[in-house]
Design a protein around this motif. Structure first.
Motif, mmCIF file in Angstrom:
data_model
loop_
_atom_site.group_PDB
_atom_site.id
_atom_site.type_symbol
_atom_site.label_atom_id
_atom_site.label_comp_id
_atom_site.label_asym_id
_atom_site.label_seq_id
_atom_site.Cartn_x
_atom_site.Cartn_y
_atom_site.Cartn_z
ATOM 1 N N UNK A 101 1.339 -1.101 -0.183
ATOM 2 C CA UNK A 101 0.035 0.354 -0.056
ATOM 3 C C UNK A 101 0.872 1.017 0.126
ATOM 4 N N UNK A 102 2.130 1.755 0.848
ATOM 5 C CA UNK A 102 3.119 2.608 0.514
ATOM 6 C C UNK A 102 3.673 2.614 -0.648
ATOM 7 N N UNK A 103 4.031 1.149 -1.005
ATOM 8 C CA UNK A 103 4.499 1.633 -2.564
ATOM 9 C C UNK A 103 3.598 1.801 -3.140
ATOM 10 N N UNK A 104 2.701 1.441 -3.354
ATOM 11 C CA UNK A 104 1.431 2.362 -4.375
ATOM 12 C C UNK A 104 1.405 3.642 -4.252
ATOM 13 N N UNK A 105 1.128 4.120 -2.569
ATOM 14 C CA UNK A 105 0.528 5.681 -2.466
ATOM 15 C C UNK A 105 1.915 6.698 -3.012
ATOM 16 N N UNK A 106 3.180 6.055 -3.765
ATOM 17 C CA UNK A 106 4.372 7.073 -3.682
ATOM 18 C C UNK A 106 4.569 6.527 -5.267
ATOM 19 N N UNK A 107 3.503 5.897 -5.233
ATOM 20 C CA UNK A 107 3.866 4.766 -7.285
ATOM 21 C C UNK A 107 5.038 6.029 -7.740
ATOM 22 N N UNK A 108 4.393 7.134 -8.294
ATOM 23 C CA UNK A 108 5.314 8.767 -9.032
ATOM 24 C C UNK A 108 7.012 8.682 -8.192
ATOM 25 N N UNK A 109 6.811 8.709 -7.165
ATOM 26 C CA UNK A 109 8.570 9.143 -6.695
ATOM 27 C C UNK A 109 9.252 7.361 -6.788
ATOM 28 N N UNK A 110 8.601 6.032 -6.771
ATOM 29 C CA UNK A 110 9.182 4.993 -6.819
ATOM 30 C C UNK A 110 9.518 4.806 -8.398
ATOM 31 N N UNK A 111 8.837 5.190 -9.035
ATOM 32 C CA UNK A 111 8.685 5.179 -10.523
ATOM 33 C C UNK A 111 10.230 5.880 -10.976
ATOM 34 N N UNK A 112 10.154 6.826 -10.748
ATOM 35 C CA UNK A 112 11.258 8.040 -10.984
ATOM 36 C C UNK A 112 12.853 7.062 -10.069
ATOM 37 N N UNK A 113 12.179 7.181 -9.290
ATOM 38 C CA UNK A 113 13.447 6.885 -8.144
ATOM 39 C C UNK A 113 14.248 5.177 -8.886
ATOM 40 N N UNK A 114 13.212 4.301 -9.057
ATOM 41 C CA UNK A 114 13.565 3.099 -9.822
ATOM 42 C C UNK A 114 14.592 3.601 -11.249
ATOM 43 N N UNK A 115 14.574 4.886 -11.901
ATOM 44 C CA UNK A 115 15.185 5.314 -12.886
ATOM 45 C C UNK A 115 16.903 5.115 -12.703
ATOM 46 N N UNK A 116 16.442 5.903 -11.949
ATOM 47 C CA UNK A 116 17.765 6.888 -11.143
ATOM 48 C C UNK A 116 19.141 5.712 -10.611
ATOM 49 N N UNK A 117 17.650 4.868 -9.545
ATOM 50 C CA UNK A 117 19.098 3.955 -9.418
ATOM 51 C C UNK A 117 19.631 2.908 -9.905
ATOM 52 N N UNK A 118 17.951 2.458 -11.143
ATOM 53 C CA UNK A 118 19.351 1.843 -12.290
ATOM 54 C C UNK A 118 20.278 2.478 -13.429
#
Length: 146
Positions: free
Chosen positions: A68-85
């Motif tokens: 649920x927390x992961x989904x509530x931060x979907x935009x941040x996680x999407x951009x964060x995945x790109x930056x981490x990769x």
């Protein structure tokens, strides 16, 4: 793109460069696999979604609380995945191409990190950082993140 892919790999799009037989065979196998994978992707998606819905219905809902927390931060996680990769690829990966097992382990590690980080972040803040910024811009006013 898949419809216009040449039957013998990339040779039709590269002037003055000849691929080896092994490269041509690998390209042909890749395109063959891609057609099969794209054909079955809706089935994979339905199985994935159905599994989560069944898990939610049959278990204690606290088991899925981190998602649920992961989904509530979907935009941040999407951009964060790109930056981490990008960070991983520039600092750690020195070979080209990367093995599928290394790529899968890296992506799984980033996913676990982000699920944990999202759960911890939302204990202290109402929104993810990019979700908060997006709300402030949308409503044209400062919204408290706490």
């Amino acid at each position: 793109l898949w419809k216009i892919a040449p039957p013998l790999g990339q040779t039709a799009y590269i002037e003055g460069f000849t691929l080896t037989d092994a490269q041509l065979n690998a390209n042909e196998e890749f395109y063959r696999f891609s057609k099969i994978a794209f054909s079955f992707s809706p089935i994979y998606s339905l199985c994935y979604i159905s599994s989560i819905v069944l898990l939610y219905a049959l278990t204690n809902t606290s088991l899925l609380k981190p998602l649920e927390s992961f989904g509530r931060m979907a935009f941040s996680n999407y951009i964060g995945q790109t930056l981490l990769l990008l960070l991983v690829s520039s600092l750690i990966i020195r070979t080209n191409p990367v093995s599928y097992s290394f790529a899968a382990i890296t992506c799984f590690g980033i996913l676990i990190f982000q699920i944990s980080f999202s759960h911890i972040w939302l204990k202290y803040f109402r929104f993810g950082p990019l979700e908060w910024l997006w709300r402030c811009i949308t409503y044209k006013q400062f919204i408290s993140i706490k």
